[in-house]
Design an enzyme around this catalytic site. Structure first.
Site, PDB file in Angstrom:
ATOM      1  N   GLU A 115       0.875  -1.188   0.209  1.00 48.43           N
ATOM      2  CA  GLU A 115      -0.027   0.079  -0.025  1.00 48.43           C
ATOM      3  C   GLU A 115       0.907   1.413  -0.029  1.00 48.43           C
ATOM      4  O   GLU A 115       0.406   2.088  -0.474  1.00 48.43           O
ATOM      5  CB  GLU A 115      -0.814  -0.119   1.317  1.00 48.43           C
ATOM      6  N   SER A 379     -51.111 -36.708   7.380  1.00 47.04           N
ATOM      7  CA  SER A 379     -51.088 -37.771   8.476  1.00 47.04           C
ATOM      8  C   SER A 379     -50.180 -37.475   9.730  1.00 47.04           C
ATOM      9  O   SER A 379     -50.075 -38.315  10.568  1.00 47.04           O
ATOM     10  CB  SER A 379     -50.968 -39.087   8.029  1.00 47.04           C
TER      11      SER A 379
END
Length: 625
Positions: A115, A379
């Site tokens: 950087e 069911s």
């Protein structure tokens, strides 16, 4: 001709003669040096005024530095799986504040190398870096490099907006100079590492390290540091969770830059690049679970604190559930026109949700079919009808007629079941005989008693208040129905479905409701129902759910009219009192499937999930003597 006489002139006086005779005196001009000095003073005054105006223009709307340095951001929420791995984040997630002296040396070195290599030499603005970037950008014809220093990036992140304008860049330069005056280089680097945005809502290297690698920043290795150092360039595009190849490529660039600056050797850079192993992202579809857990957090944890929530999610079980569900839907499910499915796995004793799949693909739709969809259970509702009869004094061995039945013009069918005249309640439930279930409903006190039983077990309905209720014509969610089966596994206690195990707010532990359960039936009735559910799998409609060679499992199938919904709610001898796994298959638009009943694909999926869990079980370490 007459001569005109001239008027005689008066005699000249001595003073007048002298005036006429003396040469004119020269004009006095200012000296050239004094003229330049006057202009210099004027330029200095007006230049100062202009500079003051420019500074006022640049700084009149800058934020207060003390407030900016104290950080204003959205409160963050971090969700962890049961083993501590991060599964989801929300808001701005910030980890622990880390000190430069506690970090591995290669982390700040990687950031500086990629950087701002001249970070230790410039005063906040790097003219050499700006010139180099301008040259590269002009020669390449595109913006290939930026000239911003780490200090300028920090100024932008702390004080300014991402707006691209000359004024904003000038403000950035002013604030960078102020930061360099205010802090030492090490302090600036420390602030940067704790504040930089690194994607996925993570601010600072500690939050990112925990999010991406499951370790604190103090334990990062070389290639992990390189990945984090490469993220500020494009946090979203280089996110190792969503773009692992791009993140690895950028990390290789960082390692090369570190070798160029002499921080590491070329051999070390090569070895670190070859060692990159980005861990797979947590479950792609645990987003449904995360959404469910984070629902209504504001009322449970009021305030603006950063929350770290440890959940009950078992990532191993979640992975098995997702893989087996997708395999079934992509194979036999596709041939049977099954478009969607949902699965919930819950500990019967605690209510802890261990896995949840709310559909086939969270990225396609965030609608949670496990918690939000209300469907007819068919069911799968019958256990509550039969329980009402048991609580009214019946037993599993009581006889009940299974022949044809007509009530008010309605005649329930029995499918392929051939009537025997009379069967036991246990056989009626095991084979899901509809006519027998209607008679059991009447024996247990009718629809009203069955509804009361269902609501006691956490099923709010709505329910039909007639005999069709015995066939499951009400509406339930998969999560509620799964929880309602838990009392049949734990002796009659209904647990609250639970996704949170512990919580921390701003690093401090905060109370979380412990597992809670209330008694909804007697231990004897729960044991009788468990025995009847065992029969469903042993010799009834749920035989496909039994894994070969495994201990007996229990459960109940459910199928609605025209095969629109298919269910299996099963109980397995896992996790102490048992693991309840609820499964639903169907289509969002309610279109019919092709002969998919609860005893077919849902029961099969239940078995395959149990088999997958057995295969993924970590090996046990033998005790040494």
């Amino acid at each position: 001709m007459a001569r005109i006489a001239r008027k005689p002139e008066p005699p000249a006086t001595p003073r007048a003669s002298a005036r006429r005779a003396a040469p004119p005196s020269p004009v006095k001009r200012p000296r050239r040096g004094w003229r330049w000095l006057r202009w210099l003073v004027l330029l200095t005054i007006w230049g100062g005024v202009a500079l003051a105006g420019l500074l006022l223009f640049l700084t009149w709307d800058l934020p207060r530095t003390d407030l900016a340095l104290s950080t204003t951001r959205r409160a963050g929420v971090t969700l962890e799986a049961a083993d501590g791995r991060i599964i989801a984040t929300s808001g701005d997630v910030v980890g622990d504040i880390v000190r430069l002296r506690d970090l591995p040396a290669h982390l700040p070195a990687a950031v500086i190398a990629i950087e701002d290599r001249r970070f230790r030499d410039h005063l906040g603005i790097d003219p050499i870096g700006i010139a180099r970037a301008a040259y590269v950008n002009v020669t390449t014809g595109r913006v290939a490099q930026g000239g911003s220093t780490l200090t300028q990036q920090l100024a932008k992140n702390l004080f300014l907006t991402p707006e691209r304008s000359f004024r904003r860049k000038a403000q950035e330069a002013v604030m960078a100079l102020w930061l360099e005056w205010k802090f030492t280089k090490d302090e600036l680097l420390e602030i940067y590492l704790n504040r930089v945005y690194l994607g996925a809502g993570a601010y600072g290297v500690d939050a990112a390290a925990r999010l991406y690698f499951g370790v604190p920043a103090t334990r990062l290795n070389l290639w992990q540091s390189a990945i984090l150092a490469g993220l500020p360039k494009a946090p979203s595009r280089l996110n190792p969770r969503t773009a692992p190849e791009a993140a690895a490529g950028r990390a290789a660039e960082v390692l090369e830059a570190m070798a160029d600056t002499g921080v590491i050797t070329a051999r070390q850079a090569t070895q670190a690049a070859e060692a990159i192993r980005i861990p797979p992202r947590p479950s792609r579809d645990s987003g449904w679970f995360a959404d469910w857990v984070m629902d209504d957090l504001g009322s449970r944890f009021p305030g603006n604190a950063d929350l770290v929530l440890r959940t009950t999610l078992d990532l191993r079980m979640q992975a098995v559930v997702e893989a087996r569900l997708e395999a079934l839907l992509a194979g036999p499910g596709q041939r049977a026109r099954v478009g969607q499915g949902a699965v919930v796995a819950m500990e019967a004793g605690t209510g802890n949700i261990r896995a949840m799949a709310g559909g086939r693909d969270y990225r396609s739709t965030q609608f949670n079919r496990a918690t939000q969809a209300r469907r007819q259970p068919g069911s799968a509702f019958k256990p509550f009808v039969f329980l009402a009869a048991l609580e009214a004094g019946g037993s599993p061995q009581d006889p009940v007629a299974d022949g044809p039945l007509t009530l008010g013009g309605w005649s329930p069918g029995n499918g392929t079941w051939r009537a025997r005249g009379e069967i036991t309640l246990e056989e009626a439930l095991a084979h899901s005989v509809n006519t027998a279930a209607v008679r059991v409903l009447q024996r247990g006190g009718g629809a009203r008693a069955a509804i009361e039983t269902a609501r006691r077990f956490g099923l709010p309905g709505p329910f039909q208040r007639d005999a069709t209720l015995a066939l499951g014509t009400g509406e339930v969610t998969l999560l509620d129905l799964t929880a309602a089966y838990a009392p049949f596994a734990n002796g009659g206690l209904l647990p609250d479905p639970r996704g949170l195990a512990s919580a921390r707010a701003d690093g401090r532990a905060v109370p979380v409701a412990p597992p809670a359960a209330r008694r909804v039936t007697t231990p004897e009735a729960a044991q009788a129902m468990r025995r009847m559910l065992d029969a469903v799998v042993a010799r009834g409609t749920g035989r496909a759910a039994q894994p070969p060679g495994a201990r007996a499992v229990a459960g109940k199938t459910g199928t609605t009219q025209d095969f629109r919904d298919a269910w299996f709610i099963g109980i397995a001898p896992v996790s102490g009192s048992g693991l309840v796994i609820g499964i639903w298959l169907g289509n969002d638009d309610g279109s019919p499937m092709v002969d998919v009943a609860g005893g077919t694909l849902p029961a099969r999926l239940f078995r395959e999930i149990l088999e997958g869990l057995a295969q993924s079980e970590p090996p046990q370490t033998a005790a040494g003597g």
